[in-house]
Design a protein around this motif. Structure first.
Motif, short mmCIF file in Angstrom:
data_model
loop_
_atom_site.label_atom_id
_atom_site.label_comp_id
_atom_site.label_asym_id
_atom_site.label_seq_id
_atom_site.Cartn_x
_atom_site.Cartn_y
_atom_site.Cartn_z
N CYS A 262 -3.83 10.07 5.48
CA CYS A 262 -3.37 9.28 6.62
C CYS A 262 -1.89 9.49 6.86
CB CYS A 262 -3.67 7.80 6.34
SG CYS A 262 -3.07 6.70 7.63
N ASN A 263 -1.14 9.49 5.79
CA ASN A 263 0.30 9.69 5.87
C ASN A 263 0.63 11.04 6.49
OD1 ASN A 263 2.88 10.86 4.49
ND2 ASN A 263 3.10 8.63 4.40
N GLU A 264 -0.14 12.08 6.08
CA GLU A 264 0.14 13.43 6.60
C GLU A 264 -0.25 13.55 8.06
OE1 GLU A 264 -0.46 16.02 2.48
OE2 GLU A 264 -2.06 15.91 3.97
N VAL A 265 -1.48 13.11 8.34
CA VAL A 265 -2.01 13.28 9.70
C VAL A 265 -1.15 12.54 10.72
CG1 VAL A 265 -3.91 12.51 11.16
CG2 VAL A 265 -4.39 13.74 9.08
N ASN A 266 -0.65 11.37 10.35
CA ASN A 266 0.14 10.57 11.29
C ASN A 266 1.63 10.81 11.15
OD1 ASN A 266 -1.87 8.78 12.72
ND2 ASN A 266 -2.44 8.40 10.60
N GLU A 267 1.98 11.77 10.28
CA GLU A 267 3.39 12.13 10.09
C GLU A 267 4.24 10.90 9.77
OE1 GLU A 267 4.42 14.31 13.60
OE2 GLU A 267 3.16 16.00 13.05
N LEU A 268 3.73 10.11 8.86
CA LEU A 268 4.45 8.91 8.45
C LEU A 268 5.49 9.25 7.39
CD1 LEU A 268 1.37 6.53 8.21
CD2 LEU A 268 3.14 6.54 9.99
N PRO A 269 6.52 8.45 7.27
CA PRO A 269 7.54 8.72 6.27
C PRO A 269 6.98 8.63 4.85
CG PRO A 269 7.96 6.63 7.37
CD PRO A 269 6.86 7.29 8.12
N ALA A 270 7.62 9.31 3.93
CA ALA A 270 7.16 9.31 2.55
C ALA A 270 7.31 7.91 1.96
CB ALA A 270 7.98 10.31 1.73
N PRO A 271 6.32 7.52 1.14
CA PRO A 271 6.37 6.18 0.57
C PRO A 271 7.34 6.11 -0.60
CG PRO A 271 4.44 7.31 -0.22
CD PRO A 271 5.13 8.26 0.73
N ASP A 272 7.62 4.88 -1.05
CA ASP A 272 8.53 4.73 -2.18
C ASP A 272 7.95 5.36 -3.45
OD1 ASP A 272 9.18 1.42 -0.93
OD2 ASP A 272 10.24 3.30 -0.56
N ASP B 274 0.48 8.02 -7.75
CA ASP B 274 0.89 6.94 -8.66
C ASP B 274 -0.10 5.79 -8.52
OD1 ASP B 274 2.02 4.81 -10.00
OD2 ASP B 274 4.04 5.15 -9.20
N LEU B 275 -0.96 5.67 -9.52
CA LEU B 275 -2.01 4.67 -9.41
C LEU B 275 -1.59 3.29 -9.91
CD1 LEU B 275 -5.09 6.85 -10.43
CD2 LEU B 275 -4.30 6.23 -8.16
N THR B 276 -0.34 3.17 -10.38
CA THR B 276 0.10 1.85 -10.84
C THR B 276 0.30 0.89 -9.66
OG1 THR B 276 2.42 2.49 -10.78
CG2 THR B 276 1.25 2.76 -12.88
N VAL B 277 0.46 1.48 -8.46
CA VAL B 277 0.64 0.58 -7.30
C VAL B 277 -0.59 -0.27 -7.07
CG1 VAL B 277 2.11 2.32 -6.22
CG2 VAL B 277 -0.20 2.06 -5.45
N LEU B 278 -1.73 0.19 -7.62
CA LEU B 278 -2.98 -0.56 -7.41
C LEU B 278 -2.98 -1.89 -8.15
CD1 LEU B 278 -5.43 2.46 -7.79
CD2 LEU B 278 -4.97 1.20 -5.70
N ASP B 279 -2.03 -2.05 -9.05
CA ASP B 279 -1.99 -3.31 -9.81
C ASP B 279 -1.48 -4.48 -8.99
OD1 ASP B 279 -0.97 -1.43 -12.72
OD2 ASP B 279 -2.97 -2.00 -12.02
N THR B 280 -0.86 -4.18 -7.86
CA THR B 280 -0.44 -5.27 -6.96
C THR B 280 -1.24 -5.15 -5.68
OG1 THR B 280 1.65 -4.13 -7.30
CG2 THR B 280 1.77 -6.46 -6.72
N GLU B 281 -1.62 -6.29 -5.11
CA GLU B 281 -2.33 -6.23 -3.85
C GLU B 281 -1.35 -5.93 -2.73
OE1 GLU B 281 -4.52 -9.72 -2.65
OE2 GLU B 281 -5.91 -8.54 -1.45
N THR C 179 2.65 2.36 6.70
CA THR C 179 1.41 2.57 5.97
C THR C 179 0.25 2.00 6.76
OG1 THR C 179 2.78 2.09 4.03
CG2 THR C 179 0.41 2.34 3.68
N PHE C 180 -0.57 2.91 7.28
CA PHE C 180 -1.68 2.46 8.11
C PHE C 180 -2.88 2.03 7.28
CE2 PHE C 180 1.03 3.51 11.22
CZ PHE C 180 0.76 4.52 12.13
N THR C 181 -2.96 2.50 6.04
CA THR C 181 -4.08 2.12 5.20
C THR C 181 -3.62 2.00 3.76
OG1 THR C 181 -6.36 2.66 4.59
CG2 THR C 181 -4.84 4.50 4.81
#
Lengths: 43, 391, 351
Positions: free
Chosen positions: C56-66, C71-78, C85-87
């Motif tokens: 999604c980030n690539e297709v919509n040319e969104l800025p890079a995330p933090d 990095d799957l640790t982000v899944l620990d927070t809702e 971030t569209f999704t």
């Protein structure tokens, strides 16, 4: 005229209604003046 | 010789009020620059879960509700034929006009692209939106209020002919004013009918439009009493005989009406509770707060008004008015910020930022200053000698 | 099937009771457009790899995330969607272990954002995508208030050109016949793109074929009037962060009542208020006439009484003067007669 969503239907009907509302306000003014015109007589 | 130099003693410009106002104005200008160079994020606590804060909850919602004195007073005088309200019409119309003008001004801060505010009316109409309805009616009503204000302006400028033309339109403008007010006061409430999942059940109702409209009547009348009380001392030297003679009668009359309408408002809120079968929520924390709003800020002022009217005690009536005004603010705050997003955890709830509070104060201060400017120069609290008795 | 979403399923959630149900719309059936597409998300297949987020980030040319997408640790927070971030994929701990759910715009059949927008910036396209037109957006953010899924995000840090941001169902790609970026990238086929009617069939089949695996409910089939993006889950939907109390009434249905009242006010208030004015004016006139009449009759009465009194007084005065005259005359006569009698008396003494 086919509407595929309630949203499209309402967009159309509400649009018409807004125009009618404007007309009602104008017409009411004119009609009031017509009604209240005439010879003013004490009764 | 102008009225104020004849009657008012020479006053220093450095009054406490003026000093505080100046501080607020400067702070407001600073925040304004920040807002338009850094975006909403730079000055507000708005976020993706909380898109609306006090600029909507207070400046828009409370501003519109409390400016309702314009339509209620002019309706009382011109439609119901109650002449004793006549002297109160111009101050009420001026308050309302400034109130609505400032609402639009405040919106300029809140929306992302304020120069596009005319878009919904002139470019692409979102007719299914209740916000479209609000915007259209507010724009039209602001125009009506401005026109209703112009006779005072024209009298001050000595433009007799156009002044007389406008005065002839009073009946039409008053009726149009009540129509438009009914619509936008109710639609502000209706805005929230779209989000039942985000508004606490005690405040959500399909009757929200009715609740907002009826409470705006109470708000308007109470504001007329409230700021009639506030302006009495500072503007006393400007008030003519008609104003002073009728002042007490106006307070008693509006007190009586407000008592009754508050009673009606309480009754329909009760019906709303029953309609959605929400009684069990009354035992919750939100329920307690709801009861505080209903009993302390609706039932109590209604009763106080009644007592004041029965005993002809203007002080009690004035307190009731202040309580009602506060109650309207509490109600609008509840619906837009407290009961809204009730389902979110505490960490995600909204609280206003200093920038938002500054702008809100800034807007109110401008309103008071402009009101003071106009009412000390133009025939608002008195009749212009050239037009005495010509209303 | 889909027509039923519009046939009075309003009692479902208590809060969706309508004050005034415009019966015309209540009986009418609308759409959806036969070409309406959607995406079926199967929570039992998602492994939380976040490749969809990357796509999604690539297709919509969104800025890079933090934090990078691997990095799957982000899944620990809702997390929720935001302006960059569209999704997002969130992890939920359930009785069946960790379950992952992808969230994004659900492309509702009757979008609340479209209903709420006062410049018609949102449109439900015939192919199912709900698109946003930044060229008319004023930035009022009512769409954010309206969306029951709290999806639209705002560019609060843009001072002059802030936009509302949300998933577009890759509308430009759909127009080219391609799949949405996330659907194409998913390694586990947790996302299936197709005609909405087909997706519902597929979902039903999966549920009937594996009844222990799935909760017997297609989320989005009827919620808020139905969505194009639908969900299957092995655990109750509330356990994977999805609200089950949204009801089936769509946003247009929820606001229909208040909207319907507006023209009634315009049509009737002038009549009512004009009537009040006329009646109060008439009352004032009658009261004024009566007052004038009362004053007039009081004046007349006073005048008459004054006249009567005057008349009486004159009469009395006349009588008084008459009597005086009579008295004078009598006196004069007596005086005239008296000397004669005296003469007669003295004459008798002389003789």
């Amino acid at each position: 005229m086919e509407f595929y969503t309630l949203q499209d239907y309402y967009t159309f009907t509400k649009g018409t209604i807004y125009l009618i509302m404007g007309g009602i306000l104008v017409a009411a003014t004119l009609y009031w003046r017509f009604l209240m015109g005439g010879n003013k007589k004490d009764d | 010789m102008s009225v104020e130099t004849a009657a008012a003693p020479k006053k220093s410009l450095f009054t406490p009020f003026n000093l505080i106002a100046t501080v607020i104005l400067i702070a407001g200008l600073v925040v304004t620059v920040m807002r338009f160079t850094g975006g909403l994020g730079a000055v507000t606590n708005l976020d993706q879960n909380n898109p609306w804060g006090i600029w909507i909850g207070f400046d828009l919602m409370c501003g519109v509700a409390l400016a309702a004195g314009g339509y209620t007073t002019s309706a009382a005088c011109y439609l119901f034929g109650l002449k004793k309200y006549h002297a109160g019409v111009r101050p009420a119309i001026l308050t309302a006009f400034l109130g609505y003008a400032l609402v639009v001004f405040a919106l300029g801060y809140d929306v992302g692209r304020p120069w596009r505010l005319p878009y919904p009316i002139f470019v692409q109409q979102g007719t299914t939106s209740l916000l479209f309805e609000v915007g259209l009616c507010v724009m039209l009503y602001l125009t009506v209020l401005f026109i209703e204000f112009t006779p005072a302006l024209f009298e001050w400028l000595g433009m007799k002919k156009i002044r007389n033309i406008v005065v002839k339109m009073t009946l039409a403008l008053t009726i149009l004013g009540v129509v438009l007010s009914t619509l936008h006061q109710s639609s502000l409430g209706a805005l929230f009918t779209i989000a039942p999942s985000k508004l606490h059940p005690l405040w959500y109702s399909q009757y929200l439009p009715v609740f907002f409209f009826v409470s705006s009547i109470c708000a308007g009348m109470s504001m007329v009493i409230f700021e009639g009380t506030l302006s009495h001392k500072p503007m006393h030297h400007l008030m003519d005989k008609e104003y002073l003679d009728n002042h007490d009668g106006l307070i008693l009359g509006f007190g009586k009406a407000a008592s009754l309408v508050l009673f009606g408002y309480f009754a329909i809120k009760l019906i709303g509770l029953a309609y959605d079968n929400n009684w069990h929520y009354l035992t919750t924390g939100f329920g307690a707060w709801y009861l505080v709003e209903m009993l302390g800020f609706v039932a109590l002022p209604s009763f106080l008004y009644a007592v004041g009217v029965r005993d002809r005690n203007l002080t009690v009536i004035r307190w009731a008015a202040g309580l009602t005004v506060l109650g309207i603010i509490v109600n609008r705050f509840n619906i837009s910020m407290v009961a809204f997003n009730y389902q979110l955890p505490a960490a995600q709830r909204y609280f206003p930022s200093w920038g938002e509070i500054t702008i809100s104060l800034f807007v109110v201060t401008i309103g008071v200053l402009v009101f003071r400017f106009i009412s000390t120069r133009m025939p608002i609290f008195y009749e212009h000698p050239d037009y005495k008795g010509e209303h | 099937m889909l027509r039923r979403t519009f046939l009075g399923l309003l009692g479902a959630a208590g809060a969706s009771a309508a004050l005034v149900k415009p019966t015309q719309a209540g009986n009418k059936h609308f759409g959806p457009h036969p070409d309406t597409h959607g995406v079926l998300f199967d929570a039992t297949r998602c492994i939380g790899c976040r490749q969809c987020e990357l796509a999604c980030n690539e297709v919509n040319e969104l800025p890079a995330p933090d934090k990078p997408f691997d990095d799957l640790t982000v899944l620990d927070t809702e997390r929720r969607t935001d302006e960059k971030t569209f999704t997002v994929v969130n992890k939920y701990q359930t009785a069946k272990g960790p379950v992952f759910r992808k969230t994004q715009c659900n492309h509702c059949l009757e979008p609340a954002c479209a209903s709420a927008c006062f410049v018609r910036a949102f449109k439900k396209q015939p192919n199912g995508a709900v698109t946003y037109d930044a060229s008319v957006c004023v930035g009022c953010r009512y769409c954010m208030v309206a969306c029951p899924f709290s999806i639209p995000a705002y560019e609060y840090d843009e001072p002059l050109t802030p936009r509302v941001r949300k998933c577009t169902m890759c509308y430009p790609r759909l127009m080219e016949g391609k799949l949405p970026g996330c659907v194409e990238k998913c390694p586990k086929e947790a996302l299936t793109f197709g005609l909405r009617t087909d997706l519902i069939q597929i979902a039903r089949e999966r549920i009937s074929r594996y009844p222990e695996k799935y909760v017997d409910h297609i989320y989005g089939e009827h919620e808020m009037g139905g969505t194009s993006w639908m969900y299957l889950s092995g655990v109750p939907f509330s356990e994977i962060g999805m609200r089950e109390d949204l009801g089936t009434a769509s946003a247009p249905e929820l606001t229909a009542g208040p909207l319907a009242a507006v023209p009634m006010v315009v049509g009737l208030w002038p009549v009512l208020l004009g009537g009040i004015y006329a009646v109060s004016k008439r009352n004032a006139k009658v009261a004024n006439d009566e007052r004038v009449k009362a004053v007039k009759s009081a004046l007349t009465k006073a005048g008459e009484e004054a006249e009567k009194k005057l008349h009486e007084e004159l009469g009395k005065a006349e009588q008084a003067s008459q009597r005086r005259i009579e008295v004078e005359v009598k006196k004069a006569v007596e005086e005239a007669l008296a000397p004669k009698e005296e003469d007669a008396g003295t004459n008798e003494e002389e003789s």
